[in-house]
Design a protein around this motif. Structure first.
Motif, PDB file in Angstrom:
ATOM      1  N   PHE A  21       0.821  -1.199   0.000  1.00  0.00           N
ATOM      2  CA  PHE A  21       0.000   0.000   0.000  1.00  0.00           C
ATOM      3  C   PHE A  21       0.863   1.260   0.000  1.00  0.00           C
ATOM      4  CE2 PHE A  21      -3.250   2.776   2.042  1.00  0.00           C
ATOM      5  CZ  PHE A  21      -4.241   2.586   1.097  1.00  0.00           C
ATOM      6  N   GLY A  22       2.190   1.133   0.061  1.00  0.00           N
ATOM      7  CA  GLY A  22       3.091   2.271   0.207  1.00  0.00           C
ATOM      8  C   GLY A  22       2.863   3.378  -0.798  1.00  0.00           C
ATOM      9  N   LEU A  23       2.865   3.062  -2.086  1.00  0.00           N
ATOM     10  CA  LEU A  23       2.705   4.091  -3.109  1.00  0.00           C
ATOM     11  C   LEU A  23       1.354   4.765  -2.996  1.00  0.00           C
ATOM     12  CD1 LEU A  23       3.582   5.582  -5.634  1.00  0.00           C
ATOM     13  CD2 LEU A  23       2.685   3.683  -6.976  1.00  0.00           C
ATOM     14  N   TRP A  24       0.293   3.975  -2.787  1.00  0.00           N
ATOM     15  CA  TRP A  24      -1.037   4.559  -2.697  1.00  0.00           C
ATOM     16  C   TRP A  24      -1.154   5.475  -1.492  1.00  0.00           C
ATOM     17  CZ3 TRP A  24      -3.649   4.526  -6.877  1.00  0.00           C
ATOM     18  CH2 TRP A  24      -3.482   3.501  -7.785  1.00  0.00           C
ATOM     19  N   SER A  25      -0.563   5.071  -0.365  1.00  0.00           N
ATOM     20  CA  SER A  25      -0.657   5.917   0.816  1.00  0.00           C
ATOM     21  C   SER A  25       0.087   7.221   0.603  1.00  0.00           C
ATOM     22  CB  SER A  25      -0.136   5.186   2.056  1.00  0.00           C
ATOM     23  OG  SER A  25       1.216   4.844   1.913  1.00  0.00           O
ATOM     24  N   VAL A  26       1.202   7.182  -0.113  1.00  0.00           N
ATOM     25  CA  VAL A  26       1.931   8.419  -0.410  1.00  0.00           C
ATOM     26  C   VAL A  26       1.076   9.324  -1.278  1.00  0.00           C
ATOM     27  CG1 VAL A  26       3.904   9.382  -1.643  1.00  0.00           C
ATOM     28  CG2 VAL A  26       4.210   7.430  -0.138  1.00  0.00           C
ATOM     29  N   LYS A  40       9.750   6.606   4.542  1.00  0.00           N
ATOM     30  CA  LYS A  40      10.793   5.617   4.802  1.00  0.00           C
ATOM     31  C   LYS A  40      10.325   4.291   4.221  1.00  0.00           C
ATOM     32  CE  LYS A  40      12.730   7.370   9.110  1.00  0.00           C
ATOM     33  NZ  LYS A  40      13.019   7.015  10.518  1.00  0.00           N
ATOM     34  N   GLY A  41      11.196   3.635   3.484  1.00  0.00           N
ATOM     35  CA  GLY A  41      10.840   2.357   2.896  1.00  0.00           C
ATOM     36  C   GLY A  41      11.885   1.300   3.148  1.00  0.00           C
ATOM     37  N   GLU A  42      11.423   0.091   3.446  1.00  0.00           N
ATOM     38  CA  GLU A  42      12.366  -1.014   3.582  1.00  0.00           C
ATOM     39  C   GLU A  42      13.047  -1.277   2.244  1.00  0.00           C
ATOM     40  OE1 GLU A  42      10.839  -4.518   5.523  1.00  0.00           O
ATOM     41  OE2 GLU A  42       9.765  -3.298   6.998  1.00  0.00           O
ATOM     42  N   LYS A  43      12.267  -1.110   1.160  1.00  0.00           N
ATOM     43  CA  LYS A  43      12.818  -1.208  -0.198  1.00  0.00           C
ATOM     44  C   LYS A  43      12.231  -0.065  -1.006  1.00  0.00           C
ATOM     45  CE  LYS A  43      12.882  -6.283  -0.290  1.00  0.00           C
ATOM     46  NZ  LYS A  43      14.154  -6.596   0.187  1.00  0.00           N
ATOM     47  N   ILE A  44      13.096   0.672  -1.697  1.00  0.00           N
ATOM     48  CA  ILE A  44      12.651   1.749  -2.579  1.00  0.00           C
ATOM     49  C   ILE A  44      13.132   1.411  -3.980  1.00  0.00           C
ATOM     50  CG2 ILE A  44      12.840   4.207  -3.139  1.00  0.00           C
ATOM     51  CD1 ILE A  44      13.225   4.769  -0.168  1.00  0.00           C
ATOM     52  N   TYR A  45      12.215   1.477  -4.933  1.00  0.00           N
ATOM     53  CA  TYR A  45      12.533   1.184  -6.323  1.00  0.00           C
ATOM     54  C   TYR A  45      12.441   2.471  -7.150  1.00  0.00           C
ATOM     55  CZ  TYR A  45      12.110  -3.724  -5.085  1.00  0.00           C
ATOM     56  OH  TYR A  45      12.270  -4.954  -4.504  1.00  0.00           O
ATOM     57  N   PRO A  46      13.530   3.245  -7.241  1.00  0.00           N
ATOM     58  CA  PRO A  46      13.489   4.465  -8.056  1.00  0.00           C
ATOM     59  C   PRO A  46      13.316   4.111  -9.535  1.00  0.00           C
ATOM     60  CG  PRO A  46      15.415   4.437  -6.616  1.00  0.00           C
ATOM     61  CD  PRO A  46      14.794   3.077  -6.569  1.00  0.00           C
ATOM     62  N   VAL A  47      12.838   5.053 -10.306  1.00  0.00           N
ATOM     63  CA  VAL A  47      12.590   4.805 -11.719  1.00  0.00           C
ATOM     64  C   VAL A  47      13.894   4.578 -12.479  1.00  0.00           C
ATOM     65  CG1 VAL A  47      11.650   5.793 -13.827  1.00  0.00           C
ATOM     66  CG2 VAL A  47      10.448   6.092 -11.665  1.00  0.00           C
ATOM     67  N   ILE A  52      16.977   0.558  -3.490  1.00  0.00           N
ATOM     68  CA  ILE A  52      17.585   1.079  -2.262  1.00  0.00           C
ATOM     69  C   ILE A  52      16.964   0.338  -1.090  1.00  0.00           C
ATOM     70  CG2 ILE A  52      17.875   3.107  -0.796  1.00  0.00           C
ATOM     71  CD1 ILE A  52      17.480   4.802  -3.375  1.00  0.00           C
ATOM     72  N   ASP A  53      17.816  -0.300  -0.272  1.00  0.00           N
ATOM     73  CA  ASP A  53      17.337  -0.943   0.951  1.00  0.00           C
ATOM     74  C   ASP A  53      17.368   0.080   2.072  1.00  0.00           C
ATOM     75  OD1 ASP A  53      16.856  -3.575  -0.009  1.00  0.00           O
ATOM     76  OD2 ASP A  53      19.024  -3.897  -0.074  1.00  0.00           O
ATOM     77  N   VAL A  86       7.462  -1.297   0.801  1.00  0.00           N
ATOM     78  CA  VAL A  86       7.892  -1.097  -0.575  1.00  0.00           C
ATOM     79  C   VAL A  86       7.407   0.268  -1.047  1.00  0.00           C
ATOM     80  CG1 VAL A  86       7.738  -1.956  -2.941  1.00  0.00           C
ATOM     81  CG2 VAL A  86       7.784  -3.574  -1.041  1.00  0.00           C
ATOM     82  N   VAL A  87       8.321   1.047  -1.627  1.00  0.00           N
ATOM     83  CA  VAL A  87       7.974   2.384  -2.117  1.00  0.00           C
ATOM     84  C   VAL A  87       8.451   2.520  -3.558  1.00  0.00           C
ATOM     85  CG1 VAL A  87       8.283   4.863  -1.779  1.00  0.00           C
ATOM     86  CG2 VAL A  87       8.205   3.346   0.203  1.00  0.00           C
ATOM     87  N   THR A  88       7.589   3.032  -4.404  1.00  0.00           N
ATOM     88  CA  THR A  88       7.959   3.361  -5.771  1.00  0.00           C
ATOM     89  C   THR A  88       7.723   4.851  -5.946  1.00  0.00           C
ATOM     90  OG1 THR A  88       7.231   1.197  -6.518  1.00  0.00           O
ATOM     91  CG2 THR A  88       7.528   2.865  -8.205  1.00  0.00           C
ATOM     92  N   PRO A  89       8.788   5.669  -5.903  1.00  0.00           N
ATOM     93  CA  PRO A  89       8.605   7.114  -6.019  1.00  0.00           C
ATOM     94  C   PRO A  89       8.034   7.488  -7.383  1.00  0.00           C
ATOM     95  CG  PRO A  89      10.809   6.572  -5.267  1.00  0.00           C
ATOM     96  CD  PRO A  89      10.172   5.299  -5.697  1.00  0.00           C
ATOM     97  N   GLY A  90       7.148   8.428  -7.387  1.00  0.00           N
ATOM     98  CA  GLY A  90       6.559   8.906  -8.629  1.00  0.00           C
ATOM     99  C   GLY A  90       5.085   9.152  -8.461  1.00  0.00           C
TER     100      GLY A  90
END
Length: 165
Positions: A21-26, A40-47, A52-53, A86-90
């Motif tokens: 739910f990380g991206l949706w909550s952002v 803050k994310g345990e795992k971040i997947y930049p485009v 990034i852990d 899990v976070v996917t910035p964008g």
């Protein structure tokens, strides 16, 4: 109506608990554009970079200002802190005609609407989508990394849409 019981939306609960739910909550938190948020994310997947852990995404005035490992990105005072697995910035443009209208909206590059029939479920966005459209890059410059795009409004049933990243 009074006999209806409130139910726990278990699918949503599982998504929240699992971090999907990380991206949706952002996105929901970003509603006030002037917000200052640290995700803050345990795992971040930049485009455009490697995973990034244990990272942080800083968002200020509706735009991503920094992404990196927690050790490298200091969270300024006053930022609201949100955590996710899990976070996917964008940002997501959930209703667009990007790739069908052209950046200058000129008649020769309009693929968004076929008015030959009000009901055209056979139209497929994948057949007309232009990923090289300059408007795609223009939206990306504002932090939009995903679009839900398709044929424009104007037909009762205008066919299939697509999601492009």
């Amino acid at each position: 109506m009074s006999s209806m019981k409130a139910t726990n939306p278990s699918g949503w609960t599982r998504m929240v608990k699992s971090g999907l739910f990380g991206l949706w909550s952002v996105m929901l938190i970003l509603s006030p554009v002037s917000a200052q948020i640290a995700v803050k994310g345990e795992k971040i997947y930049p485009v455009a970079a490697a995973k990034i852990d244990k990272g942080v995404v800083l968002i200020k005035n509706g735009k991503i200002e920094a992404i990196g490992p927690e050790a490298d990105v200091a969270i300024p005072e006053g930022y609201k802190i949100v955590s996710a697995k899990v976070v996917t910035p964008g940002l997501i443009d959930a209703h667009a005609t990007v790739g069908f209208t052209g950046i200058y909206n000129q008649k020769h590059d309009q693929e968004q609407l076929d008015k030959s029939n009000p009901i055209q479920p056979e139209l497929r966005a994948i057949d007309a989508y232009n990923p090289g459209d300059a408007l795609v890059e223009y939206l990306r410059s504002f932090g939009i990394t995903t679009v839900h795009t398709g044929h424009g409004p104007g037909a009762l049933i205008s066919g299939q849409t697509l999601v492009a990243k």
